[in-house]
Design a protein around this motif. Structure first.
Motif, mmCIF file in Angstrom:
data_model
loop_
_atom_site.group_PDB
_atom_site.id
_atom_site.type_symbol
_atom_site.label_atom_id
_atom_site.label_comp_id
_atom_site.label_asym_id
_atom_site.label_seq_id
_atom_site.Cartn_x
_atom_site.Cartn_y
_atom_site.Cartn_z
ATOM 1 N N UNK A 1 0.773 -0.947 -0.016
ATOM 2 C CA UNK A 1 -0.164 -0.023 -0.042
ATOM 3 C C UNK A 1 0.782 1.458 -0.190
ATOM 4 N N UNK A 2 1.873 1.121 0.763
ATOM 5 C CA UNK A 2 2.556 2.483 0.993
ATOM 6 C C UNK A 2 3.385 2.771 -0.112
ATOM 7 N N UNK A 3 3.825 1.669 -0.951
ATOM 8 C CA UNK A 3 4.592 1.651 -2.398
ATOM 9 C C UNK A 3 3.704 2.168 -3.325
ATOM 10 N N UNK A 4 2.238 1.886 -3.362
ATOM 11 C CA UNK A 4 1.292 2.194 -4.259
ATOM 12 C C UNK A 4 1.306 3.965 -4.228
ATOM 13 N N UNK A 5 1.000 4.426 -2.742
ATOM 14 C CA UNK A 5 0.732 5.779 -2.430
ATOM 15 C C UNK A 5 1.919 6.484 -2.758
ATOM 16 N N UNK A 6 3.331 5.988 -2.625
ATOM 17 C CA UNK A 6 4.514 6.663 -3.168
ATOM 18 C C UNK A 6 4.703 6.767 -4.564
ATOM 19 N N UNK A 7 4.230 5.800 -5.348
ATOM 20 C CA UNK A 7 4.339 5.961 -6.774
ATOM 21 C C UNK A 7 3.098 7.071 -7.377
ATOM 22 N N UNK A 8 2.171 6.975 -6.490
ATOM 23 C CA UNK A 8 1.067 8.101 -7.009
ATOM 24 C C UNK A 8 1.195 9.375 -6.479
ATOM 25 N N UNK A 9 2.418 9.637 -5.891
ATOM 26 C CA UNK A 9 2.493 11.031 -5.140
ATOM 27 C C UNK A 9 2.275 12.367 -6.146
ATOM 28 N N UNK A 10 2.500 11.961 -7.326
ATOM 29 C CA UNK A 10 2.233 13.005 -8.353
ATOM 30 C C UNK A 10 1.033 13.385 -8.413
ATOM 31 N N UNK A 11 0.075 12.590 -8.427
ATOM 32 C CA UNK A 11 -1.452 12.816 -8.492
ATOM 33 C C UNK A 11 -1.950 13.247 -7.456
ATOM 34 N N UNK A 12 -2.270 14.551 -7.280
ATOM 35 C CA UNK A 12 -2.759 15.228 -6.119
ATOM 36 C C UNK A 12 -4.380 15.154 -6.109
ATOM 37 N N UNK A 13 -5.073 14.427 -7.328
ATOM 38 C CA UNK A 13 -6.492 14.286 -7.165
ATOM 39 C C UNK A 13 -6.977 12.953 -6.604
ATOM 40 N N UNK A 14 -5.824 12.095 -6.221
ATOM 41 C CA UNK A 14 -6.272 10.701 -5.661
ATOM 42 C C UNK A 14 -5.446 10.656 -4.338
ATOM 43 N N UNK A 15 -6.328 9.925 -3.611
ATOM 44 C CA UNK A 15 -5.847 9.496 -2.122
ATOM 45 C C UNK A 15 -5.609 8.026 -2.031
ATOM 46 N N UNK A 16 -4.392 7.530 -1.538
ATOM 47 C CA UNK A 16 -4.347 6.113 -1.391
ATOM 48 C C UNK A 16 -4.656 5.532 -0.154
#
Length: 344
Positions: A4-19
């Protein structure tokens, strides 16, 4: 370490989504579910932390980030204190049948609001996530990717809780529905014993309004409810989901003001809503100019008080009371407030 934390880190660029860790999204691990405003704050905190949510580090954002959330634009550093108190009181209970352990702990370890530079509008909020939450996030292998604006635009805490729960199940292959026993559904909504104890009341006041709001153009999901009975009693509620085909309507609705949203959702004619001005004086702005002149005590019995100062004072008062400037009763509220206003 979980995924989960890796997915969140990979999507850090996307401020429209929250993991969100599925364990949190599904709500079954959390006791004392926070209010709607506190839930939105929680989503902002987890979204801000991103891939570092499991790290024992200090996280931060400014008050201005909170004020950008739909319905929270009037919050002040004083009015967010109760929200953090709610989050500090939320209890996470994690049972691990493999390790044969049950862990009880908090979502948040502590928060600090630094208002040394409040005059310049710079209020800094810092916090640490609790150890139980961090361990849960670190070990989590299932997650929900939520449209942050959808969460921020939902108008009921029950809508947020169900929306995040269903979102956590979307990644599972060949799973498009889930059956809830009535006790499970109540637990997911964080309901105390005795509240809407009759299913008819629960269905009327919670389930149907929540489904209607999620099915509106605010979110990308469309939910369908099926009731399963044993005799005449509803034993289970099955909720199935699918992603709407036309997501342009969702973006359009999220970009529109929330005023009239219920009317748009219900398909009824929108009634113009009176909104108190967000800034400036109310001089020559009706009906506020007339209300102020008719109700605010005159200075020395003759002069109308400075209407800019009066308006600024009212806006500040609304912020401290968490009263939206577009609430349906804002005109009545302003009238009552003016009668006790003192320019001195």
């Amino acid at each position: 370490m979980g995924k989960t934390t890796q997915v969140a880190a990979d999507r850090a660029y996307d401020q429209t989504k929250t993991v969100l860790p599925a364990e949190v999204a599904q709500g079954v691990y959390m006791q004392h579910a926070p209010s709607l405003a506190a839930l939105k704050l929680m989503h902002l905190m987890i979204g801000t932390a991103g891939g570092r949510m499991a790290d024992d580090v200090r996280h931060e954002f400014r008050l201005s980030a909170i004020k950008k959330i739909d319905g929270m634009d009037n919050h002040t550093r004083k009015s967010i204190v109760p929200l953090f108190q709610e989050l500090a009181a939320a209890v996470l209970t994690v049972d691990d049948p493999v390790k044969m352990t049950t862990t009880i702990g908090g979502l948040m370890d502590g928060a600090r609001i630094d208002y040394r530079h409040e005059v310049s509008g710079d209020v800094m909020v810092t916090w640490y996530f609790g150890r139980t939450f961090r361990e849960m996030a670190a070990e989590s292998n299932h997650w929900a990717i939520l449209d942050r604006q959808a969460v921020f635009h939902l108008g009921s805490k029950y809508s947020v809780l169900l929306f995040q729960h269903i979102a956590s199940l979307q990644n599972l292959k060949h799973v498009t529905s889930k059956r809830f026993t009535v006790p499970d559904l109540r637990a997911m909504f964080g309901m105390s014993d005795g509240k809407f104890s009759r299913f008819a009341d629960l269905n009327k006041h919670i389930i149907k309004p929540v489904i209607a709001e999620i099915n509106s153009d605010i979110t990308r999901l469309h939910l369908t409810v099926t009731y399963h009975k044993v005799g005449r009693t509803v034993a289970e509620v099955e909720i199935s989901w699918e992603v709407k085909e036309d997501l342009t309507k969702v973006k359009d609705e999220q970009d529109r003001p929330k005023v009239g949203r219920k009317a748009r959702r219900d398909g009824t004619t929108e009634t113009p809503v009176t909104v108190f001005p967000a800034f400036g004086s109310v001089k020559d702005t009706q009906p506020w100019d007339r209300i102020a002149r008719d109700n605010a005590p005159r200075i020395d019995g003759r002069h109308v008080p400075d209407l800019r100062v009066l308006a600024d004072t009212f806006r500040k008062w609304c912020g401290e009371k968490s009263i939206p400037l577009d609430t349906a009763s804002i005109e009545k509220t302003f009238t009552t407030w003016c009668k006790s206003y003192s320019a001195r």
